[in-house]
Scaffold this motif. Structure first.
Motif, PDB file in Angstrom:
ATOM      1  N   GLY A   1       0.814  -1.209   0.000  1.00 55.45           N
ATOM      2  CA  GLY A   1       0.000   0.000   0.000  1.00 55.45           C
ATOM      3  C   GLY A   1       0.846   1.256   0.000  1.00 55.45           C
ATOM      4  N   GLU A   2       1.927   1.245   0.789  1.00 54.75           N
ATOM      5  CA  GLU A   2       2.797   2.422   0.858  1.00 54.75           C
ATOM      6  C   GLU A   2       3.501   2.669  -0.473  1.00 54.75           C
ATOM      7  N   LEU A   3       3.921   1.597  -1.137  1.00 55.85           N
ATOM      8  CA  LEU A   3       4.575   1.737  -2.433  1.00 55.85           C
ATOM      9  C   LEU A   3       3.627   2.360  -3.453  1.00 55.85           C
ATOM     10  N   LEU A   4       2.402   1.855  -3.479  1.00 54.34           N
ATOM     11  CA  LEU A   4       1.433   2.359  -4.450  1.00 54.34           C
ATOM     12  C   LEU A   4       1.085   3.814  -4.152  1.00 54.34           C
ATOM     13  N   ARG A   5       0.937   4.145  -2.891  1.00 51.37           N
ATOM     14  CA  ARG A   5       0.612   5.524  -2.535  1.00 51.37           C
ATOM     15  C   ARG A   5       1.761   6.468  -2.911  1.00 51.37           C
ATOM     16  N   ARG A   6       2.995   6.019  -2.700  1.00 49.85           N
ATOM     17  CA  ARG A   6       4.150   6.846  -3.050  1.00 49.85           C
ATOM     18  C   ARG A   6       4.193   7.112  -4.547  1.00 49.85           C
ATOM     19  N   GLU A   7       3.926   6.082  -5.336  1.00 49.52           N
ATOM     20  CA  GLU A   7       3.984   6.247  -6.789  1.00 49.52           C
ATOM     21  C   GLU A   7       2.895   7.202  -7.282  1.00 49.52           C
ATOM     22  N   ARG A   8       1.740   7.174  -6.638  1.00 47.31           N
ATOM     23  CA  ARG A   8       0.617   7.979  -7.110  1.00 47.31           C
ATOM     24  C   ARG A   8       0.647   9.418  -6.580  1.00 47.31           C
ATOM     25  N   PHE A   9       1.304   9.657  -5.435  1.00 46.26           N
ATOM     26  CA  PHE A   9       1.187  10.964  -4.789  1.00 46.26           C
ATOM     27  C   PHE A   9       2.498  11.732  -4.651  1.00 46.26           C
ATOM     28  N   GLN A  10       3.619  11.050  -4.739  1.00 48.90           N
ATOM     29  CA  GLN A  10       4.878  11.717  -4.414  1.00 48.90           C
ATOM     30  C   GLN A  10       5.330  12.713  -5.465  1.00 48.90           C
TER      31      GLN A  10
ATOM     32  N   GLY B   1       5.236  -0.099  -9.289  1.00 46.50           N
ATOM     33  CA  GLY B   1       6.554  -0.268  -8.715  1.00 46.50           C
ATOM     34  C   GLY B   1       7.665  -0.137  -9.744  1.00 46.50           C
ATOM     35  N   LYS B   2       7.408  -0.657 -10.928  1.00 47.25           N
ATOM     36  CA  LYS B   2       8.405  -0.562 -11.992  1.00 47.25           C
ATOM     37  C   LYS B   2       8.637   0.887 -12.398  1.00 47.25           C
ATOM     38  N   ARG B   3       7.584   1.688 -12.296  1.00 48.27           N
ATOM     39  CA  ARG B   3       7.755   3.105 -12.621  1.00 48.27           C
ATOM     40  C   ARG B   3       8.624   3.814 -11.579  1.00 48.27           C
ATOM     41  N   LEU B   4       8.646   3.262 -10.363  1.00 50.28           N
ATOM     42  CA  LEU B   4       9.494   3.839  -9.321  1.00 50.28           C
ATOM     43  C   LEU B   4      10.943   3.395  -9.452  1.00 50.28           C
ATOM     44  N   GLY B   5      11.157   2.230 -10.040  1.00 47.93           N
ATOM     45  CA  GLY B   5      12.530   1.758 -10.196  1.00 47.93           C
ATOM     46  C   GLY B   5      12.568   0.269 -10.427  1.00 47.93           C
ATOM     47  N   PRO B   6      13.693  -0.281 -10.913  1.00 46.74           N
ATOM     48  CA  PRO B   6      13.812  -1.703 -11.203  1.00 46.74           C
ATOM     49  C   PRO B   6      13.854  -2.539  -9.935  1.00 46.74           C
ATOM     50  N   GLY B   7      13.584  -3.826 -10.119  1.00 45.04           N
ATOM     51  CA  GLY B   7      13.712  -4.762  -9.009  1.00 45.04           C
ATOM     52  C   GLY B   7      12.540  -4.803  -8.063  1.00 45.04           C
ATOM     53  N   ILE B   8      11.418  -4.195  -8.439  1.00 45.63           N
ATOM     54  CA  ILE B   8      10.301  -4.135  -7.508  1.00 45.63           C
ATOM     55  C   ILE B   8       9.711  -5.519  -7.239  1.00 45.63           C
ATOM     56  N   GLU B   9       9.754  -6.416  -8.243  1.00 51.44           N
ATOM     57  CA  GLU B   9       9.208  -7.763  -8.017  1.00 51.44           C
ATOM     58  C   GLU B   9       9.917  -8.441  -6.863  1.00 51.44           C
ATOM     59  N   ASP B  10      11.262  -8.320  -6.835  1.00 50.42           N
ATOM     60  CA  ASP B  10      12.034  -8.947  -5.768  1.00 50.42           C
ATOM     61  C   ASP B  10      11.677  -8.333  -4.411  1.00 50.42           C
ATOM     62  N   GLN B  11      11.487  -7.011  -4.382  1.00 48.65           N
ATOM     63  CA  GLN B  11      11.150  -6.349  -3.123  1.00 48.65           C
ATOM     64  C   GLN B  11       9.803  -6.826  -2.608  1.00 48.65           C
ATOM     65  N   LEU B  12       8.811  -6.922  -3.505  1.00 49.26           N
ATOM     66  CA  LEU B  12       7.482  -7.330  -3.091  1.00 49.26           C
ATOM     67  C   LEU B  12       7.452  -8.787  -2.695  1.00 49.26           C
TER      68      LEU B  12
END
Length: 240
Positions: free
Chosen positions: A172-181, A227-238
């Motif tokens: 949830g925090e990742l998605l909120r950051r991508e949409r609002f930051q 997450g990919k729009r925020l940066g690479p490697g998001i699959e591994d993080q999630l």
């Protein structure tokens, strides 16, 4: 016994074996498969059950079962956009009924109850042609739409508010950051208004925990794309 069909659907929310790895959760087609209508879910269940019974010499027979399965798969393919996955979803239902580990009387009770409920589809499958087309309804014409980022945030907020479901806080925090930051105040307000509108709808509808879990899976392709729009490697993080 009317509770059994709803209970069965709740039990099938768990990922099938072919989708047990994280990569499948990121696939849009798999997300869309969580959004099919209750009628299509019933048809998928009945097609799998028809294949199960056909191997045991029961109605609707091998030809009828193939007819029904093919017709349901063709409809699912249009809705989720992946013919291979559509076939696996139906075949997975058949495999579930054949699972030798399901020895409790409950499973036989569910199977027999659904067999009775599926008889109209079995009868139409034996006849084929217009009868089967009428039983299944018109062919869909377009893909099911994955939930938007704001819809997913509303679902995450509702899960947090009610304590239902298994939404990961970091997701949830990742998605909120991508949409609002990285947007200006006006756009943030507009997006937040959409989130709040979605949250209001959920409060009114009061989805069950099982429905929230399915919404979570439907949102995963959207979350991964964000997450990919925020940066690479998001699959591994999630996945961690």
């Amino acid at each position: 016994m009317s509770y059994l069909f709803g209970l069965l659907l709740a039990l099938t929310i768990a990922l099938p074996s072919f989708a047990s790895d994280f990569s499948m959760l990121a696939e849009p087609a798999f997300g869309r498969s969580m959004l099919i209508s209750a009628a299509r879910e019933r048809q998928k269940e009945c097609a799998g059950l028809a294949l199960y019974w056909a191997e045991r010499g029961r109605s609707p027979g091998k030809e009828g079962a193939k007819r029904l399965a093919d017709a349901v798969v063709s409809r699912l393919t249009i809705e989720i956009g992946d013919a291979k996955l559509a076939g696996e979803l139906v075949e997975g239902k058949a495999a579930g009924y054949a699972d030798p580990t399901k020895t409790e009387p409950f499973w036989a009770e569910v199977r027999d109850y659904l067999t009775q409920k599926c008889q109209p589809y079995f009868n139409a499958a034996r006849k084929g042609g217009p009868e089967l087309a009428t039983a299944l309804g018109p062919m869909p014409t377009e893909l099911l739409q994955l939930p938007s980022e704001e819809q997913c945030l509303a679902t995450a907020d509702y899960a947090k508010e009610t304590g239902l479901g298994h939404w990961d806080k970091e997701v949830g925090e990742l998605l909120r950051r991508e949409r609002f930051q990285y947007v200006d105040a006006k756009e943030r307000d507009a997006r937040q208004a959409v989130v709040e509108g979605g949250l209001k709808v959920l409060r009114e509808k009061k989805p069950s925990e099982g429905q929230l879990e399915m919404m979570f899976v439907a949102c995963m392709p959207t979350v991964v794309a964000a997450g990919k729009r925020l940066g690479p490697g998001i699959e591994d993080q999630l996945e961690r």
